[in-house]
Scaffold this active site. Structure first.
Site, PDB file in Angstrom:
ATOM      1  N   GLY A   1      -1.546  -2.731  -7.816  1.00 15.31           N
ATOM      2  CA  GLY A   1      -0.498  -3.577  -8.288  1.00 15.31           C
ATOM      3  C   GLY A   1      -0.635  -4.356  -9.757  1.00 15.31           C
TER       4      GLY A   1
ATOM      5  N   GLY B   1      -3.834   2.984  -8.489  1.00 18.26           N
ATOM      6  CA  GLY B   1      -3.120   3.451  -7.241  1.00 18.26           C
ATOM      7  C   GLY B   1      -3.184   4.936  -7.105  1.00 18.26           C
TER       8      GLY B   1
ATOM      9  N   LYS C   1       9.620   5.656  -6.802  1.00 14.74           N
ATOM     10  CA  LYS C   1      10.907   5.001  -6.861  1.00 14.74           C
ATOM     11  C   LYS C   1      11.115   4.209  -8.389  1.00 14.74           C
ATOM     12  CE  LYS C   1      10.665   2.971  -2.272  1.00 14.74           C
ATOM     13  NZ  LYS C   1      10.420   1.661  -1.460  1.00 14.74           N
TER      14      LYS C   1
ATOM     15  N   ARG D   1     -15.621   0.778  -5.401  1.00 10.70           N
ATOM     16  CA  ARG D   1     -15.496  -0.659  -5.639  1.00 10.70           C
ATOM     17  C   ARG D   1     -16.775  -1.333  -5.802  1.00 10.70           C
ATOM     18  NH1 ARG D   1      -9.436  -1.645  -2.928  1.00 10.70           N
ATOM     19  NH2 ARG D   1      -8.545  -0.927  -5.008  1.00 10.70           N
TER      20      ARG D   1
END
Ligand code: AMP
Length: 398
Positions: free
Chosen positions: A378, A355, A202, A38
């Protein structure tokens, strides 16, 4: 969609005090930064501003101090490492209230091309609630605001959204510009065929993504734990595999939507399963889409790897989010590995949502062969859902 935003190159920065919201949310172990991706990602914007004579005031959150100073979540180690990387002093304004006496004095004393880093913005409880007081304090330090923190662009916080209400000029840095160019354009103006691959645990995390992508793609591939809810709703035996019973109806609706729209929806045609969930379990390959009732599906099978690879091979744009199986276990990583490898060999524009898939691609050594790896987990999912990201919407249009 918010693709056309002003960037640092569209404004005058020389001599200006420029507040830059970065994503310095790096993993720390005992005060040492264990992954500096980052920081590397933030370099182009910082260097551009320094080289063009701005007074560069950096800010970021780090972890979740929950609105109070936590020494272990101080940005001090980031200031030190940034100084080393830039070969230039980064003055750390060590104020527990972020915009305190140290910050004000340091900014007051700045010459063009100098850099100050503020303390962790989440030391202030107002930050995540987007409360005006802290937004105003941040804005009071600067003439211009630059948002380069894609990872928090889906959050309306003081340092991403509130501050823009009190500064006239708000633009994006190179990192957000790159996300808009690749992720944004892939979804909004893709070169076709456009193939999206979704995986991960999920269905419920990706309801909006599936729905939105079905309006955009030519082919939607669904693998990973989420595929079993689809297979079960088609009447297959999935044993003890991950299942979201309450999402079976949704899965059916999505399959119907795909059919109505003429979108190819590809599900696994064979499965790598085991007696139970575990790193050292022996992988067994199913004949078709059914597995024995007392077993658990942990990866896609070899025929599925081929099926998915040939769809990727025909694509001009590929977007991938979510592993095909439990890639953390070597015995069940083949599906995820195959997708990463096929994408790395393809001539298409290849984009990895943030992610787990980004981690998997880097871990497998294919990172530098992709067109773009999104820096936001996200945030990239919300982009794929077609949502407006508040931290981007708040910036000046071109
Ligand atoms: P997500 O955070 O939703 O992208 O999910 C990533 C996680 O899903 C990873 O930790 C994988 O191990 C897990 N996962 C993927 N496929 C399966 C599966 N078939 N069974 C259990 N977990 C899975």
């Amino acid at each position: 969609m918010q693709l056309n935003k002003k960037t640092v190159e569209d404004i005058e920065v020389r001599g200006k005090k420029v507040l830059v919201r970065c994503d310095f949310n790096v993993p720390l172990k005992g005060g040492v930064i264990t992954d500096e991706n980052r920081l590397v990602g933030a370099m182009p914007t910082i260097k551009y501003l320094v080289e063009n004579g701005a007074k560069v005031i950096l800010c970021s959150h780090l972890g979740k101090p929950k609105g109070e100073p936590k020494p272990e979540l101080s940005l001090a180690p980031v200031a030190k490492r940034l100084s080393e990387m830039l070969g230039k002093e980064v003055v750390f304004a060590k104020d527990d209230n972020v915009v305190g006496e140290n910050a004000k004095k340091a900014v007051e004393a700045m010459k063009d091309g100098e850099i100050v880093l503020l303390e962790n913005t989440r030391y202030r409880k107002e930050e995540t609630k987007n409360v005006e007081t802290f937004s105003k304090e941040l804005a009071s330090l600067a003439d211009v605001f630059v948002n380069d923190a894609f990872g928090t662009a889906h959050r309306a916080h003081c340092s991403t959204v509130g501050v823009t209400e009190f500064i006239d000029t708000s633009v994006c840095g190179y990192l957000i510009q790159k996300e808009l160019k690749f992720l944004g354009n892939a979804v909004e103006n893709p070169q076709r065929p456009f193939v999206a691959i979704l995986g991960g645990a999920k269905v419920s995390d990706k309801l909006g993504v599936i729905n939105n992508l079905l309006d955009k793609v030519d082919t939607l591939i669904i693998g990973g734990g989420m595929a079993y809810t689809f297979l079960k709703s088609l009447g297959h035996e999935i044993g003890n595999s991950l299942l979201e019973q309450d999402k079976m109806e949704y899965a059916k609706e999505m399959m119907k939507k795909a059919e109505d729209k003429g979108v190819k929806l590809l599900l696994p045609i064979d499965i790598t399963y085991a007696k139970q969930f575990g790193e050292n379990e022996t992988p067994i390959i199913s004949e078709g889409r059914d597995i024995p009732s007392d077993h658990e599906g942990l990866d896609i099978g070899p025929k599925t790897r081929q099926l998915f690879a040939s769809a990727i091979g025909e694509a001009k744009t590929v977007v991938w989010n979510g592993p095909m199986g439990v890639f953390e276990f070597a015995n069940f990583a083949k599906g995820t590995h195959a997708i990463a490898k096929t994408m790395s060999e393809s001539n298409a524009t290849t984009i990895i949502g943030g992610g787990d898939s980004a981690a998997a691609v880097n871990q497998l050594g294919f990172g530098d062969k992709m067109t773009h790896i999104s820096t936001g987990g996200g945030a990239s999912l919300e982009f794929l859902e077609g949502k407006e990201l508040p931290g981007i919407a708040a910036l000046n249009d071109k």
